[in-house]
Design a protein around this motif. Structure first.
Motif, PDB file in Angstrom:
ATOM      1  N   TYR A 191      42.696  35.080  44.265  1.00 53.75           N
ATOM      2  CA  TYR A 191      41.221  34.765  43.981  1.00 53.75           C
ATOM      3  C   TYR A 191      40.439  35.980  43.337  1.00 53.75           C
ATOM      4  O   TYR A 191      40.731  37.208  43.841  1.00 53.75           O
ATOM      5  CB  TYR A 191      40.850  34.526  45.525  1.00 53.75           C
ATOM      6  CG  TYR A 191      41.680  33.741  46.330  1.00 53.75           C
ATOM      7  CD1 TYR A 191      41.238  32.098  46.407  1.00 53.75           C
ATOM      8  CD2 TYR A 191      42.573  34.009  47.161  1.00 53.75           C
ATOM      9  CE1 TYR A 191      41.989  31.424  47.185  1.00 53.75           C
ATOM     10  CE2 TYR A 191      43.549  33.235  47.856  1.00 53.75           C
ATOM     11  CZ  TYR A 191      43.073  31.838  47.855  1.00 53.75           C
ATOM     12  OH  TYR A 191      43.916  31.029  48.361  1.00 53.75           O
ATOM     13  N   GLY A 192      39.485  35.572  42.579  1.00 53.52           N
ATOM     14  CA  GLY A 192      38.781  36.721  42.136  1.00 53.52           C
ATOM     15  C   GLY A 192      37.667  35.929  41.246  1.00 53.52           C
ATOM     16  O   GLY A 192      37.196  34.768  41.400  1.00 53.52           O
ATOM     17  N   VAL A 193      37.063  36.713  40.352  1.00 56.02           N
ATOM     18  CA  VAL A 193      36.017  36.216  39.413  1.00 56.02           C
ATOM     19  C   VAL A 193      36.335  36.564  37.902  1.00 56.02           C
ATOM     20  O   VAL A 193      37.144  37.473  37.606  1.00 56.02           O
ATOM     21  CB  VAL A 193      34.681  37.093  40.033  1.00 56.02           C
ATOM     22  CG1 VAL A 193      34.207  36.710  41.149  1.00 56.02           C
ATOM     23  CG2 VAL A 193      34.482  38.679  39.716  1.00 56.02           C
ATOM     24  N   LEU A 194      35.661  35.980  37.018  1.00 58.57           N
ATOM     25  CA  LEU A 194      35.659  36.219  35.584  1.00 58.57           C
ATOM     26  C   LEU A 194      34.431  36.987  35.102  1.00 58.57           C
ATOM     27  O   LEU A 194      33.606  36.737  35.540  1.00 58.57           O
ATOM     28  CB  LEU A 194      35.822  34.761  34.896  1.00 58.57           C
ATOM     29  CG  LEU A 194      36.911  33.531  35.397  1.00 58.57           C
ATOM     30  CD1 LEU A 194      36.420  32.371  34.632  1.00 58.57           C
ATOM     31  CD2 LEU A 194      38.286  34.225  35.272  1.00 58.57           C
ATOM     32  N   GLU A 195      34.959  37.830  34.434  1.00 56.77           N
ATOM     33  CA  GLU A 195      34.152  38.599  33.628  1.00 56.77           C
ATOM     34  C   GLU A 195      33.090  37.762  32.459  1.00 56.77           C
ATOM     35  O   GLU A 195      33.605  36.762  32.197  1.00 56.77           O
ATOM     36  CB  GLU A 195      34.679  39.673  32.619  1.00 56.77           C
ATOM     37  CG  GLU A 195      33.723  40.752  32.005  1.00 56.77           C
ATOM     38  CD  GLU A 195      34.377  41.571  31.397  1.00 56.77           C
ATOM     39  OE1 GLU A 195      33.824  42.794  31.112  1.00 56.77           O
ATOM     40  OE2 GLU A 195      35.487  41.317  30.749  1.00 56.77           O
ATOM     41  N   GLY A 196      31.838  37.984  32.817  1.00 55.99           N
ATOM     42  CA  GLY A 196      30.531  37.127  32.072  1.00 55.99           C
ATOM     43  C   GLY A 196      30.340  35.681  32.753  1.00 55.99           C
ATOM     44  O   GLY A 196      29.569  35.300  32.015  1.00 55.99           O
ATOM     45  N   PHE A 197      30.795  35.549  34.016  1.00 58.56           N
ATOM     46  CA  PHE A 197      30.577  34.526  34.751  1.00 58.56           C
ATOM     47  C   PHE A 197      29.745  34.948  36.105  1.00 58.56           C
ATOM     48  O   PHE A 197      30.150  35.933  36.482  1.00 58.56           O
ATOM     49  CB  PHE A 197      31.449  33.481  34.732  1.00 58.56           C
ATOM     50  CG  PHE A 197      32.150  32.717  33.756  1.00 58.56           C
ATOM     51  CD1 PHE A 197      31.389  31.682  33.195  1.00 58.56           C
ATOM     52  CD2 PHE A 197      32.987  33.426  32.983  1.00 58.56           C
ATOM     53  CE1 PHE A 197      31.677  30.995  32.094  1.00 58.56           C
ATOM     54  CE2 PHE A 197      33.386  32.831  31.588  1.00 58.56           C
ATOM     55  CZ  PHE A 197      32.817  31.582  31.113  1.00 58.56           C
ATOM     56  N   LEU A 246      33.903  31.451  42.787  1.00 61.40           N
ATOM     57  CA  LEU A 246      35.331  32.063  42.757  1.00 61.40           C
ATOM     58  C   LEU A 246      36.408  31.142  42.235  1.00 61.40           C
ATOM     59  O   LEU A 246      36.235  29.969  42.024  1.00 61.40           O
ATOM     60  CB  LEU A 246      35.477  31.679  44.448  1.00 61.40           C
ATOM     61  CG  LEU A 246      36.883  32.332  44.965  1.00 61.40           C
ATOM     62  CD1 LEU A 246      36.917  33.723  45.062  1.00 61.40           C
ATOM     63  CD2 LEU A 246      37.188  31.587  46.300  1.00 61.40           C
ATOM     64  N   ILE A 247      37.409  32.053  41.509  1.00 59.21           N
ATOM     65  CA  ILE A 247      38.430  31.473  40.795  1.00 59.21           C
ATOM     66  C   ILE A 247      39.708  31.710  41.375  1.00 59.21           C
ATOM     67  O   ILE A 247      39.835  32.779  41.960  1.00 59.21           O
ATOM     68  CB  ILE A 247      38.382  32.208  39.158  1.00 59.21           C
ATOM     69  CG1 ILE A 247      37.079  32.038  38.730  1.00 59.21           C
ATOM     70  CG2 ILE A 247      39.479  31.741  38.538  1.00 59.21           C
ATOM     71  CD1 ILE A 247      36.716  30.462  38.421  1.00 59.21           C
ATOM     72  N   THR A 248      40.517  30.724  41.175  1.00 55.31           N
ATOM     73  CA  THR A 248      41.835  30.555  41.879  1.00 55.31           C
ATOM     74  C   THR A 248      42.862  30.527  40.641  1.00 55.31           C
ATOM     75  O   THR A 248      42.691  29.709  40.050  1.00 55.31           O
ATOM     76  CB  THR A 248      41.882  29.823  42.814  1.00 55.31           C
ATOM     77  OG1 THR A 248      40.756  29.636  43.859  1.00 55.31           O
ATOM     78  CG2 THR A 248      43.306  29.789  43.952  1.00 55.31           C
ATOM     79  N   ALA A 249      44.031  31.383  41.168  1.00 57.80           N
ATOM     80  CA  ALA A 249      45.162  31.387  40.071  1.00 57.80           C
ATOM     81  C   ALA A 249      46.387  30.962  41.091  1.00 57.80           C
ATOM     82  O   ALA A 249      46.590  31.726  42.243  1.00 57.80           O
ATOM     83  CB  ALA A 249      45.353  32.295  39.257  1.00 57.80           C
TER      84      ALA A 249
END
Length: 343
Positions: free
Chosen positions: A289-295, A300-303
């Motif tokens: 789980y983390g975040v994207l640069e520029g957003f 929350l972003i999941t892979a």
């Protein structure tokens, strides 16, 4: 067997928003249709309307090409199995199964034959002289199903029948119900809020939210090409990642398609800088789980990474990593949340 057709069904209980708000749905003869949605979305109310336990405010309901708006439940030729099985504790399994036939004054000989047929069909013939307290959860579920089937209905309506079972029993019960339905070809409408049940059991799924159908399609269609943001984020575990782009449009991609750049064999893939904030190892896979640069940092972003191929040391928390998504795996939604044509 019979097809079920709902035409602009509305059911209002007096509030500002109808519980069922203009639903139209066709369930062909022999299909296993799943009504999927969160609690309070109207799916059980729709099922009760089909059964005849609720009267719609407006709209028409047809079963086997016959309008049944004015026909009482017992004359509609359908059987409904509820979340609570409602077995009579002082009755034997035999008497529980035969109860609907006895209320219809079916002959004793016919009752015996039908109980034998239903119990053998569901593998509970050896339990006929027991009482519900002597049965496991899975056995009680099969008794309730036999009681529904003994009337030989043209359609079977199931309202979250597995919610009282533990996880292991739910898995086996899903398989049993689906295999049985495929064997007899009985038109079945199944209500659940569990997307795993919906994806694993349904020929098609109708996703419902706030009394309206958001999308109807096969499990593959629903998962790969959600019609809107609600479907995209409701179906899938973890749900589809959604990020807001300039102009208010949305970009979506499934966690399993969001991978370290080195694992994406596509030169035209969309690339992102991804800061991993947390990681969970689940054996066959790793969820990060983390975040994207520029957003926005609130997005929350999941892979979902295959555990056998991604070492823990290579995905360090608190650090930025190069990730990518194949263009064919990206889904675009307009500012209203509806899916757009592929770019």
């Amino acid at each position: 067997m019979a097809a079920v057709l709902a035409k602009k069904i509305v059911k209002s209980f007096g509030g500002d928003v109808p519980a069922v708000n203009g639903i139209s749905l066709t369930v062909p003869d022999g299909e296993f249709m799943v009504l999927l949605g969160p609690s309070g979305c109207g799916k059980t109310t729709l099922l009760r309307i089909i059964c005849g336990l609720e009267r719609q405010t407006s709209g028409d309901l047809l079963i086997d090409d016959r309008i049944v708006n004015e026909i009482p439940p017992r004359a509609r030729g359908v059987a409904m199995m509820f979340q609570s099985y409602g077995l009579y504790p002082h009755y034997t399994v035999r008497n529980n199964i035969s109860f609907p036939l006895r209320t219809q004054r079916v002959s004793r000989a016919a009752i015996g034959k039908k109980v034998e047929w239903a119990s053998q069909l569901l593998g509970i013939g050896h339990l006929l002289d027991r009482r519900p307290r002597q049965l496991s959860g899975g056995e009680r579920q099969r008794v309730a199903l036999a009681r529904a089937l003994v009337r030989e209905p043209t359609a079977l309506l199931l309202d979250e029948p597995l919610s009282n079972l533990d996880a292991k029993l739910r898995t086996s019960a899903r398989q049993e119900i689906r295999q049985f339905q495929q064997r007899v070809g009985l038109t079945t409408i199944y209500v659940t809020h569990d997307q795993v049940e919906a994806m694993g059991m349904g020929d098609r799924i109708a996703v419902i939210d706030k009394g309206k159908i958001r999308q109807v399609g096969t499990p593959v269609e629903i998962y790969n090409n959600p019609a809107d943001l609600f479907v995209a984020t409701f179906v899938g575990a973890p749900p589809m990642n959604i990020v807001t782009q300039n102009g208010g449009e949305y970009l979506g991609f499934r966690p399993e398609n969001f991978l370290p750049k080195a694992m994406v064999e596509d030169e035209s893939a969309a690339e992102f800088s991804f800061r991993v904030d947390r990681s969970e190892y689940l054996g066959s896979e790793r969820i990060v789980y983390g975040v994207l640069e520029g957003f926005s940092s609130e997005q929350l972003i999941t892979a979902k990474l295959p555990g056998a191929h991604v070492a823990e040391a290579s995905i360090r928390t608190g650090e930025w990593h190069a990730f990518a998504v194949k263009r064919s795996s990206l889904r675009h939604f307009d500012s209203s949340g509806n899916r757009m044509a592929q770019h």
